[in-house]
Design an enzyme around this catalytic site. Sequence first.
Site, short mmCIF file in Angstrom:
data_model
loop_
_atom_site.label_atom_id
_atom_site.label_comp_id
_atom_site.label_asym_id
_atom_site.label_seq_id
_atom_site.Cartn_x
_atom_site.Cartn_y
_atom_site.Cartn_z
N ASN A 1 -4.46 6.01 -0.59
CA ASN A 1 -3.63 6.37 0.57
C ASN A 1 -2.93 7.72 0.40
OD1 ASN A 1 -4.28 4.26 2.23
ND2 ASN A 1 -2.73 2.90 1.40
N SER B 1 0.83 -1.21 0.00
CA SER B 1 0.00 0.00 0.00
C SER B 1 0.86 1.26 0.00
CB SER B 1 -0.90 0.01 1.24
OG SER B 1 -0.11 -0.06 2.41
N GLU C 1 -6.49 -1.05 -6.89
CA GLU C 1 -5.65 -0.10 -7.60
C GLU C 1 -4.62 -0.90 -8.40
OE1 GLU C 1 -5.59 3.80 -4.70
OE2 GLU C 1 -4.28 2.15 -4.16
N HIS D 1 -3.22 -3.43 -5.66
CA HIS D 1 -3.50 -3.05 -4.28
C HIS D 1 -4.97 -3.25 -3.95
CE1 HIS D 1 -3.89 0.16 -0.97
NE2 HIS D 1 -3.52 -0.99 -0.44
#
Length: 308
Positions: free
Chosen positions: A214, A143, A176, A164
């Site tokens: 993130n 991540s 992702e 991800h």
Amino acid sequence: RHFVRAASSDAATAAAKKLLIKHVTIIGGGLMGAGIAQVAAASGHTVVLVDQSDEILKKSTKGIEESLQRVTKKKFADKPEAGAEFIKKTLKNLTTSTDAASVVHSTDLVIEAIVENLEVKNKLFKTLDKFAPEHTIFASNTSSLQITKMANATTRQDRFGGLHFFNPVPMMKLVEVIKTPMTSQKTFESLMDFSKAVGKSPVSCKDTPGFIVNRLLVPYMMEAVRLFERGDASKEDIDVAMKLGAGYPMGPFELLDYVGLDTSKYIIDGWHSLEPNNPLFAPSPLLNKLVEEKKLGKKTGEGFYKYK
């Protein structure tokens, strides 16, 4: 006519070149690895889940079975027989192993979901690179670490990307798909197709710190901590404000406790070392203090809040 035929055969060749992923090897039997194994097996892929001990793998398999039962209760509420058949079929697609090198020889895709440590990941990829077939795509579920740095540990930079997934994997719809400057279009499309095949909605992003979610989420949570550190508002009021004012399901402090304060600190420290002058990535004295005191959030019973 000759040109049309040539063009259509070129298109057919390009389509044929795209890898149809059938066999998947997942390294890491923790929450994320087990979750990815579950959705891959449930969507008809042959899956091998790998970890260091049979004990860990037994725990992973038990977790997958329990998760599948929860899924079927909703999905097959009025058809219990179909639900039982779905669980049986899914588990039939899943095997486990403690020897990664011996199981990657016939796999189409390796997904790594181990500890967030670049050295450890690179060592794993370097080893598997020697045993996996030429066509095999490697992907990391990291991540926060750079995919490019992992790809460079192998000889298959063009067949390397990021996948991800989000926790809990069976529930969360997003994946992702990360493309490095070396990832081939064929690899990228194969990863996009695989994400759709396991029932997810893929989004694409370049290999930038934190990708999309993130990159926006971590600085937002850190800014909430700074707001509290300055004494501008209480953590309770900040949480209520974001839930009722922005419609978020959790406030930033609840989310930090859920994610784990050690995980959040690890991410922000990594980004701060990459971009020390970026104010978004500045460390937080309060977060550092809580981690030092082993108050890591829900998993330890205390973080920003106390849990019984």
